[in-house]
Scaffold this active site. Structure first.
Site, PDB file in Angstrom:
ATOM      1  N   SER A  28      -7.617  38.129  28.803  1.00 57.03           N
ATOM      2  CA  SER A  28      -7.684  37.475  29.348  1.00 57.03           C
ATOM      3  C   SER A  28      -7.814  38.447  30.993  1.00 57.03           C
ATOM      4  O   SER A  28      -6.876  38.418  32.013  1.00 57.03           O
ATOM      5  CB  SER A  28      -6.584  36.866  30.581  1.00 57.03           C
ATOM      6  OG  SER A  28      -6.018  36.524  28.544  1.00 57.03           O
ATOM      7  N   HIS A  58     -13.329  33.256  27.867  1.00 58.19           N
ATOM      8  CA  HIS A  58     -12.574  34.425  27.153  1.00 58.19           C
ATOM      9  C   HIS A  58     -13.247  35.168  26.026  1.00 58.19           C
ATOM     10  O   HIS A  58     -13.943  35.386  24.864  1.00 58.19           O
ATOM     11  CB  HIS A  58     -11.460  34.360  25.556  1.00 58.19           C
ATOM     12  CG  HIS A  58      -9.942  33.970  26.720  1.00 58.19           C
ATOM     13  ND1 HIS A  58     -10.190  32.949  27.018  1.00 58.19           N
ATOM     14  CD2 HIS A  58      -9.140  35.075  26.204  1.00 58.19           C
ATOM     15  CE1 HIS A  58      -8.546  33.080  27.324  1.00 58.19           C
ATOM     16  NE2 HIS A  58      -8.009  34.497  27.587  1.00 58.19           N
ATOM     17  N   HIS A  80      -7.284  34.219  20.117  1.00 54.24           N
ATOM     18  CA  HIS A  80      -5.596  34.135  19.897  1.00 54.24           C
ATOM     19  C   HIS A  80      -6.093  33.030  18.942  1.00 54.24           C
ATOM     20  O   HIS A  80      -5.967  32.018  18.473  1.00 54.24           O
ATOM     21  CB  HIS A  80      -5.431  33.116  21.337  1.00 54.24           C
ATOM     22  CG  HIS A  80      -5.418  34.786  22.622  1.00 54.24           C
ATOM     23  ND1 HIS A  80      -6.680  33.879  23.410  1.00 54.24           N
ATOM     24  CD2 HIS A  80      -4.966  35.787  23.057  1.00 54.24           C
ATOM     25  CE1 HIS A  80      -6.501  35.760  24.311  1.00 54.24           C
ATOM     26  NE2 HIS A  80      -5.997  35.554  24.264  1.00 54.24           N
ATOM     27  N   TYR A  82      -3.179  30.949  19.281  1.00 56.75           N
ATOM     28  CA  TYR A  82      -3.000  29.687  19.507  1.00 56.75           C
ATOM     29  C   TYR A  82      -4.260  28.730  19.751  1.00 56.75           C
ATOM     30  O   TYR A  82      -4.336  27.528  19.423  1.00 56.75           O
ATOM     31  CB  TYR A  82      -2.555  29.247  20.236  1.00 56.75           C
ATOM     32  CG  TYR A  82      -3.635  30.042  22.374  1.00 56.75           C
ATOM     33  CD1 TYR A  82      -4.313  29.334  22.992  1.00 56.75           C
ATOM     34  CD2 TYR A  82      -2.851  31.463  23.186  1.00 56.75           C
ATOM     35  CE1 TYR A  82      -5.055  29.943  23.860  1.00 56.75           C
ATOM     36  CE2 TYR A  82      -3.075  31.540  23.552  1.00 56.75           C
ATOM     37  CZ  TYR A  82      -4.894  30.697  24.099  1.00 56.75           C
ATOM     38  OH  TYR A  82      -5.215  31.876  25.161  1.00 56.75           O
ATOM     39  N   GLU A  83      -5.526  29.498  19.280  1.00 53.44           N
ATOM     40  CA  GLU A  83      -7.045  28.877  19.367  1.00 53.44           C
ATOM     41  C   GLU A  83      -7.298  27.765  18.373  1.00 53.44           C
ATOM     42  O   GLU A  83      -7.968  27.262  18.224  1.00 53.44           O
ATOM     43  CB  GLU A  83      -8.079  29.367  20.086  1.00 53.44           C
ATOM     44  CG  GLU A  83      -8.007  30.066  21.041  1.00 53.44           C
ATOM     45  CD  GLU A  83      -9.019  30.745  21.660  1.00 53.44           C
ATOM     46  OE1 GLU A  83     -10.272  30.364  21.639  1.00 53.44           O
ATOM     47  OE2 GLU A  83      -8.522  32.575  21.056  1.00 53.44           O
ATOM     48  N   ALA A 110      -2.679  40.131  29.822  1.00 47.99           N
ATOM     49  CA  ALA A 110      -1.523  39.944  30.542  1.00 47.99           C
ATOM     50  C   ALA A 110      -0.330  39.468  30.007  1.00 47.99           C
ATOM     51  O   ALA A 110       0.100  38.732  28.643  1.00 47.99           O
ATOM     52  CB  ALA A 110      -2.028  38.445  31.352  1.00 47.99           C
ATOM     53  N   MET A 208       0.843  35.908  24.502  1.00 43.72           N
ATOM     54  CA  MET A 208       0.284  35.174  23.220  1.00 43.72           C
ATOM     55  C   MET A 208      -0.372  36.356  22.639  1.00 43.72           C
ATOM     56  O   MET A 208      -1.442  35.461  21.671  1.00 43.72           O
ATOM     57  CB  MET A 208      -0.430  33.945  24.240  1.00 43.72           C
ATOM     58  CG  MET A 208       0.760  33.531  24.514  1.00 43.72           C
ATOM     59  SD  MET A 208      -0.116  32.133  25.353  1.00 43.72           S
ATOM     60  CE  MET A 208       1.026  31.279  26.672  1.00 43.72           C
ATOM     61  N   SER A 209      -0.460  37.303  23.119  1.00 44.71           N
ATOM     62  CA  SER A 209      -1.354  37.766  21.977  1.00 44.71           C
ATOM     63  C   SER A 209      -1.268  39.184  21.377  1.00 44.71           C
ATOM     64  O   SER A 209       0.299  39.568  21.662  1.00 44.71           O
ATOM     65  CB  SER A 209      -3.065  38.377  23.140  1.00 44.71           C
ATOM     66  OG  SER A 209      -2.500  39.196  24.052  1.00 44.71           O
ATOM     67  N   ASN A 232       3.266  37.342  35.714  1.00 42.04           N
ATOM     68  CA  ASN A 232       4.475  35.880  36.538  1.00 42.04           C
ATOM     69  C   ASN A 232       5.518  36.738  36.157  1.00 42.04           C
ATOM     70  O   ASN A 232       6.015  37.067  35.138  1.00 42.04           O
ATOM     71  CB  ASN A 232       4.293  34.921  35.865  1.00 42.04           C
ATOM     72  CG  ASN A 232       3.488  35.065  34.527  1.00 42.04           C
ATOM     73  OD1 ASN A 232       2.737  35.795  33.920  1.00 42.04           O
ATOM     74  ND2 ASN A 232       5.024  34.451  33.767  1.00 42.04           N
ATOM     75  N   HIS A 244      -1.505  29.108  35.109  1.00 46.80           N
ATOM     76  CA  HIS A 244      -2.970  30.125  34.114  1.00 46.80           C
ATOM     77  C   HIS A 244      -3.483  31.148  35.563  1.00 46.80           C
ATOM     78  O   HIS A 244      -4.338  31.070  35.163  1.00 46.80           O
ATOM     79  CB  HIS A 244      -3.554  28.852  33.258  1.00 46.80           C
ATOM     80  CG  HIS A 244      -4.720  29.737  32.958  1.00 46.80           C
ATOM     81  ND1 HIS A 244      -4.563  31.097  32.358  1.00 46.80           N
ATOM     82  CD2 HIS A 244      -5.809  29.784  32.884  1.00 46.80           C
ATOM     83  CE1 HIS A 244      -5.838  31.899  31.648  1.00 46.80           C
ATOM     84  NE2 HIS A 244      -6.498  30.197  31.494  1.00 46.80           N
TER      85      HIS A 244
HETATM   86  N1  HPA Z   1       3.863  34.107  29.226  1.00 43.89           N
HETATM   87  C1  HPA Z   1       3.049  33.885  28.055  1.00 43.89           C
HETATM   88  N2  HPA Z   1       1.838  34.567  28.112  1.00 43.89           N
HETATM   89  C2  HPA Z   1       1.908  35.232  29.257  1.00 43.89           C
HETATM   90  C3  HPA Z   1       2.548  34.568  30.447  1.00 43.89           C
HETATM   91  C4  HPA Z   1       3.840  34.362  29.950  1.00 43.89           C
HETATM   92  O1  HPA Z   1       4.643  34.059  30.988  1.00 43.89           O
HETATM   93  N3  HPA Z   1       1.799  35.186  31.143  1.00 43.89           N
HETATM   94  C5  HPA Z   1       0.851  35.644  30.970  1.00 43.89           C
HETATM   95  N4  HPA Z   1       0.600  35.669  29.760  1.00 43.89           N
END
Ligand code: HPA
Length: 271
Positions: A28, A58, A80, A82-83, A110, A208-209, A232, A244
């Site tokens: 990402s 993406h 991903h 989740y998609e 990320a 998530m990847s 974050n 996001h």
């Molecule tokens: N959680 C899950 N996936 C993420 C996060 C998070 O805090 N930050 C970036 N991708």
């Protein structure tokens, strides 16, 4: 068409771009960090069997070119779990790269920082992972042409490659931390209670990847290096809500540095 035929057809399509031994998956917001010399590109939609990305930002393409004289494949964008794809589709590109002859796979992402002392903007080498997806890409009949039924995962993130990355980071003055990555399904971010639980399990990062690709790469005998950009504080670590937009902003701010690291590292990889 059986599994291997699908893989071979896609592999043939990628071989029209070159014969790289190194592949990099850019996650990402990172898709523009590695321009290659003399690069040739195919969109996912131009490669038979490749999944079609669904989430904006993406957009998927595969480029092959050189970096400091070394041929490298760069996958810009990924899909991903989740998609809504099956994990078999999520890892399809990685398995194809193995057939093309890729020996070293670098995965970037990320991630949220779980560990106290990890801050937005940190670059972290992944030392190990926790698969909390509740699924495994190798579920189902083993594809013996790719690898064994029960692959070892005890040194999934190659210690020698991590050492090399640390050396290159030190030479460039780019600090690198190290930590354990936990893959959560998403797409909702985690709750503070989940993050506390993950921390107790030994997780330092959450995203998530990456984990499905690492499992498929190890199955196929590739060596793996994983690098997270902490974008974050994970849920509950700091008072502000997650967004996001924040993830993309911090990724943008660190993209050039990660690009510098990879550009220096890739020509020195032992393949
Ligand atoms: N959680 C899950 N996936 C993420 C996060 C998070 O805090 N930050 C970036 N991708």
């Amino acid at each position: 068409m059986d599994h291997m035929e699908r893989f071979r057809e896609a592999a043939q399509s990628i071989r029209e771009l070159g014969s790289p031994k190194v592949a990099v998956v850019l996650g990402s917001g990172l898709s523009r960090i590695l321009p290659l010399e003399g690069e040739r590109v195919k969109k996912f939609t131009e490669i038979p069997g490749f999944p079609r990305p669904t989430v904006e930002g993406h957009a998927g393409e595969v480029a092959v070119g050189t970096l400091g004289g070394k041929e490298v494949l760069v996958q810009r964008g990924r899909i991903h779990f989740y998609e809504g794809y099956d994990l078999a589709e999520v890892v399809f590109p990685v398995r194809v790269y193995a057939l093309v002859g890729v020996r070293i796979l670098i995965l970037t992402n990320a991630a949220g920082g779980i560990r106290f002392g990890f801050f937005p903007g940190d670059l972290v080498l992944i030392s190990d992972h926790i698969n909390f997806l509740g699924a495994n890409p190798l579920r189902g009949p083993n594809i013996a042409e790719l690898g064994p039924r029960f692959p070892d995962m005890s040194a999934a993130y190659d210690p020698e490659l991590r050492k090399l990355a640390r050396e290159v980071g030190a030479e460039l003055g780019i600090p690198l931390k190290e930590g354990v990555y936990l893959a959560a399904l998403g797409p909702s971010y985690e709750t503070p209670a989940e993050i506390r639980a993950f921390r107790a399990w030994g997780a330092d990062l959450v995203g998530m990847s990456t984990v499905p690709e690492v499992i498929a790469a190890r199955h196929a005998g590739m060596r793996v290096l994983g690098i997270s950009v902490v974008t974050n504080f994970a849920a509950g670590v700091a008072p502000q809500p997650l967004s996001h937009e924040e993830v993309l902003e911090v990724t943008q701010a660190k993209a050039a540095e990660l690009g510098r690291l990879l550009s220096a590292l890739i020509p020195r990889l032992p393949v």
